[in-house]
Design a protein around this motif. Structure first.
Motif, PDB file in Angstrom:
ATOM      1  N   GLY A 178       0.820  -1.220   0.000  1.00  0.00           N
ATOM      2  CA  GLY A 178       0.000   0.000   0.000  1.00  0.00           C
ATOM      3  C   GLY A 178       0.845   1.258   0.000  1.00  0.00           C
ATOM      4  N   ILE A 179       1.864   1.284   0.826  1.00  0.00           N
ATOM      5  CA  ILE A 179       2.749   2.455   0.885  1.00  0.00           C
ATOM      6  C   ILE A 179       3.524   2.604  -0.424  1.00  0.00           C
ATOM      7  CG2 ILE A 179       4.812   3.384   2.031  1.00  0.00           C
ATOM      8  CD1 ILE A 179       3.687   2.219   4.648  1.00  0.00           C
ATOM      9  N   THR A 180       3.962   1.489  -0.995  1.00  0.00           N
ATOM     10  CA  THR A 180       4.689   1.536  -2.263  1.00  0.00           C
ATOM     11  C   THR A 180       3.801   2.075  -3.383  1.00  0.00           C
ATOM     12  OG1 THR A 180       6.042  -0.326  -1.562  1.00  0.00           O
ATOM     13  CG2 THR A 180       6.009   0.181  -3.911  1.00  0.00           C
ATOM     14  N   ALA A 181       2.551   1.618  -3.437  1.00  0.00           N
ATOM     15  CA  ALA A 181       1.626   2.108  -4.466  1.00  0.00           C
ATOM     16  C   ALA A 181       1.397   3.616  -4.309  1.00  0.00           C
ATOM     17  CB  ALA A 181       0.300   1.355  -4.394  1.00  0.00           C
ATOM     18  N   PHE A 182       1.260   4.085  -3.069  1.00  0.00           N
ATOM     19  CA  PHE A 182       1.067   5.517  -2.841  1.00  0.00           C
ATOM     20  C   PHE A 182       2.308   6.305  -3.251  1.00  0.00           C
ATOM     21  CE2 PHE A 182       0.829   9.349  -0.183  1.00  0.00           C
ATOM     22  CZ  PHE A 182      -0.389   9.824  -0.614  1.00  0.00           C
ATOM     23  N   CYS A 183       3.486   5.759  -3.009  1.00  0.00           N
ATOM     24  CA  CYS A 183       4.722   6.446  -3.400  1.00  0.00           C
ATOM     25  C   CYS A 183       4.877   6.503  -4.913  1.00  0.00           C
ATOM     26  CB  CYS A 183       5.928   5.762  -2.773  1.00  0.00           C
ATOM     27  SG  CYS A 183       6.032   5.997  -0.996  1.00  0.00           S
ATOM     28  N   ILE A 184       4.468   5.441  -5.602  1.00  0.00           N
ATOM     29  CA  ILE A 184       4.554   5.448  -7.063  1.00  0.00           C
ATOM     30  C   ILE A 184       3.655   6.534  -7.641  1.00  0.00           C
ATOM     31  CG2 ILE A 184       3.961   4.111  -9.124  1.00  0.00           C
ATOM     32  CD1 ILE A 184       5.028   1.647  -7.614  1.00  0.00           C
ATOM     33  N   VAL A 185       2.453   6.665  -7.082  1.00  0.00           N
ATOM     34  CA  VAL A 185       1.561   7.733  -7.542  1.00  0.00           C
ATOM     35  C   VAL A 185       2.154   9.095  -7.195  1.00  0.00           C
ATOM     36  CG1 VAL A 185      -0.720   8.753  -7.251  1.00  0.00           C
ATOM     37  CG2 VAL A 185      -0.492   6.309  -7.498  1.00  0.00           C
ATOM     38  N   GLY A 186       2.841   9.192  -6.072  1.00  0.00           N
ATOM     39  CA  GLY A 186       3.523  10.438  -5.721  1.00  0.00           C
ATOM     40  C   GLY A 186       4.586  10.810  -6.742  1.00  0.00           C
ATOM     41  N   TRP A 187       5.314   9.819  -7.234  1.00  0.00           N
ATOM     42  CA  TRP A 187       6.302  10.076  -8.276  1.00  0.00           C
ATOM     43  C   TRP A 187       5.624  10.559  -9.546  1.00  0.00           C
ATOM     44  CZ3 TRP A 187      11.270  10.685  -7.581  1.00  0.00           C
ATOM     45  CH2 TRP A 187      11.878  10.112  -6.465  1.00  0.00           C
ATOM     46  N   PHE A 188       4.511   9.908  -9.925  1.00  0.00           N
ATOM     47  CA  PHE A 188       3.766  10.370 -11.099  1.00  0.00           C
ATOM     48  C   PHE A 188       3.241  11.783 -10.883  1.00  0.00           C
ATOM     49  CE2 PHE A 188       3.520   5.961 -12.575  1.00  0.00           C
ATOM     50  CZ  PHE A 188       3.731   6.164 -13.923  1.00  0.00           C
ATOM     51  N   PHE A 189       2.799  12.076  -9.652  1.00  0.00           N
ATOM     52  CA  PHE A 189       2.299  13.400  -9.302  1.00  0.00           C
ATOM     53  C   PHE A 189       3.364  14.459  -9.542  1.00  0.00           C
ATOM     54  CE2 PHE A 189       2.114  16.544  -5.813  1.00  0.00           C
ATOM     55  CZ  PHE A 189       0.968  17.209  -6.185  1.00  0.00           C
ATOM     56  N   ILE A 190       4.591  14.151  -9.213  1.00  0.00           N
ATOM     57  CA  ILE A 190       5.672  15.126  -9.344  1.00  0.00           C
ATOM     58  C   ILE A 190       6.231  15.168 -10.771  1.00  0.00           C
ATOM     59  CG2 ILE A 190       8.033  15.663  -8.614  1.00  0.00           C
ATOM     60  CD1 ILE A 190       7.252  14.539  -5.862  1.00  0.00           C
ATOM     61  N   PHE A 191       6.475  14.005 -11.358  1.00  0.00           N
ATOM     62  CA  PHE A 191       7.213  13.950 -12.615  1.00  0.00           C
ATOM     63  C   PHE A 191       6.341  14.005 -13.864  1.00  0.00           C
ATOM     64  CE2 PHE A 191      10.305  11.765  -9.740  1.00  0.00           C
ATOM     65  CZ  PHE A 191      11.185  12.813  -9.696  1.00  0.00           C
ATOM     66  N   VAL A 192       5.047  13.696 -13.750  1.00  0.00           N
ATOM     67  CA  VAL A 192       4.161  13.716 -14.921  1.00  0.00           C
ATOM     68  C   VAL A 192       2.887  14.498 -14.557  1.00  0.00           C
ATOM     69  CG1 VAL A 192       3.124  12.310 -16.727  1.00  0.00           C
ATOM     70  CG2 VAL A 192       5.036  11.403 -15.447  1.00  0.00           C
ATOM     71  N   PRO A 193       3.006  15.805 -14.322  1.00  0.00           N
ATOM     72  CA  PRO A 193       1.814  16.566 -13.937  1.00  0.00           C
ATOM     73  C   PRO A 193       0.796  16.688 -15.059  1.00  0.00           C
ATOM     74  CG  PRO A 193       3.642  18.049 -14.296  1.00  0.00           C
ATOM     75  CD  PRO A 193       4.190  16.652 -14.380  1.00  0.00           C
ATOM     76  N   SER A 194       1.256  16.544 -16.300  1.00  0.00           N
ATOM     77  CA  SER A 194       0.329  16.680 -17.426  1.00  0.00           C
ATOM     78  C   SER A 194      -0.733  15.584 -17.417  1.00  0.00           C
ATOM     79  CB  SER A 194       1.092  16.678 -18.740  1.00  0.00           C
ATOM     80  OG  SER A 194       1.904  15.542 -18.830  1.00  0.00           O
ATOM     81  N   LEU A 195      -0.442  14.432 -16.835  1.00  0.00           N
ATOM     82  CA  LEU A 195      -1.432  13.356 -16.748  1.00  0.00           C
ATOM     83  C   LEU A 195      -2.630  13.783 -15.915  1.00  0.00           C
ATOM     84  CD1 LEU A 195      -2.185  10.311 -17.174  1.00  0.00           C
ATOM     85  CD2 LEU A 195      -1.015   9.900 -15.010  1.00  0.00           C
ATOM     86  N   PHE A 196      -2.388  14.329 -14.747  1.00  0.00           N
ATOM     87  CA  PHE A 196      -3.482  14.725 -13.862  1.00  0.00           C
ATOM     88  C   PHE A 196      -4.182  15.988 -14.353  1.00  0.00           C
ATOM     89  CE2 PHE A 196      -0.642  12.188 -11.167  1.00  0.00           C
ATOM     90  CZ  PHE A 196      -1.530  11.180 -10.837  1.00  0.00           C
TER      91      PHE A 196
END
Length: 152
Positions: A111-129
């Motif tokens: 669960g923590i790993t999945a949340f961290c992966i989304v955090g990386w996407f949040f920071i590095f791929v803002p265009s997705l969100f």
């Protein structure tokens, strides 16, 4: 525990014509902001990519890429929105990671790993969100125009 299956895009219902007109009137301006935020998000992702690929060649270019990435990510979320969608997606994926593995210590780690992966996407791929937010606004506008079509 009540299971609530939330969709990625929320369905909007309209009760009165005034609210639907307000949504249609404000949607074009929001969509233009989202388009600008999407472009800035793509530039920010390019800055992060430069930071990751160039540190062996030049430390200055790597720092410049990181600066572009940080400022661009913040600007993309300010211009285009999508911050709330990013957090809700992160919690959904963390919950999926939590329930996918039923063994006690492992489920917390997953669960923590999945949340961290989304955090990386949040920071590095803002265009997705930002793009997800733009699709939500366009769906709301289409629903409002459909409602107004019924009311005429």
């Amino acid at each position: 525990m009540k299971k609530g299956n939330k969709e990625l895009f929320e369905q909007v219902t309209f009760d009165d014509v005034a609210y639907a007109r307000d949504v249609v009137a404000g949607a074009d301006e929001k969509l233009e902001k989202c388009k600008r935020g999407l472009i800035v998000g793509l530039v920010a992702s390019l800055g992060w990519l430069i930071m990751a690929l160039i540190p062996q060649v030049s430390a200055f270019l790597a720092c410049l890429g990181m600066l572009i990435g940080v400022v661009g990510t913040i600007a993309a979320y300010v211009l285009g929105g999508g911050l709330g969608k990013a957090f809700s997606t992160g919690f959904k994926l963390a919950k999926i990671g939590w329930f996918i593995v039923p063994i006690f210590p492992v489920d917390i780690f997953v669960g923590i790993t999945a949340f961290c992966i989304v955090g990386w996407f949040f920071i590095f791929v803002p265009s997705l969100f930002v793009f997800i937010n733009m699709r939500q606004i366009s769906k709301e506008k289409d629903a409002a125009e459909e409602f107004l079509g019924y009311c005429r």
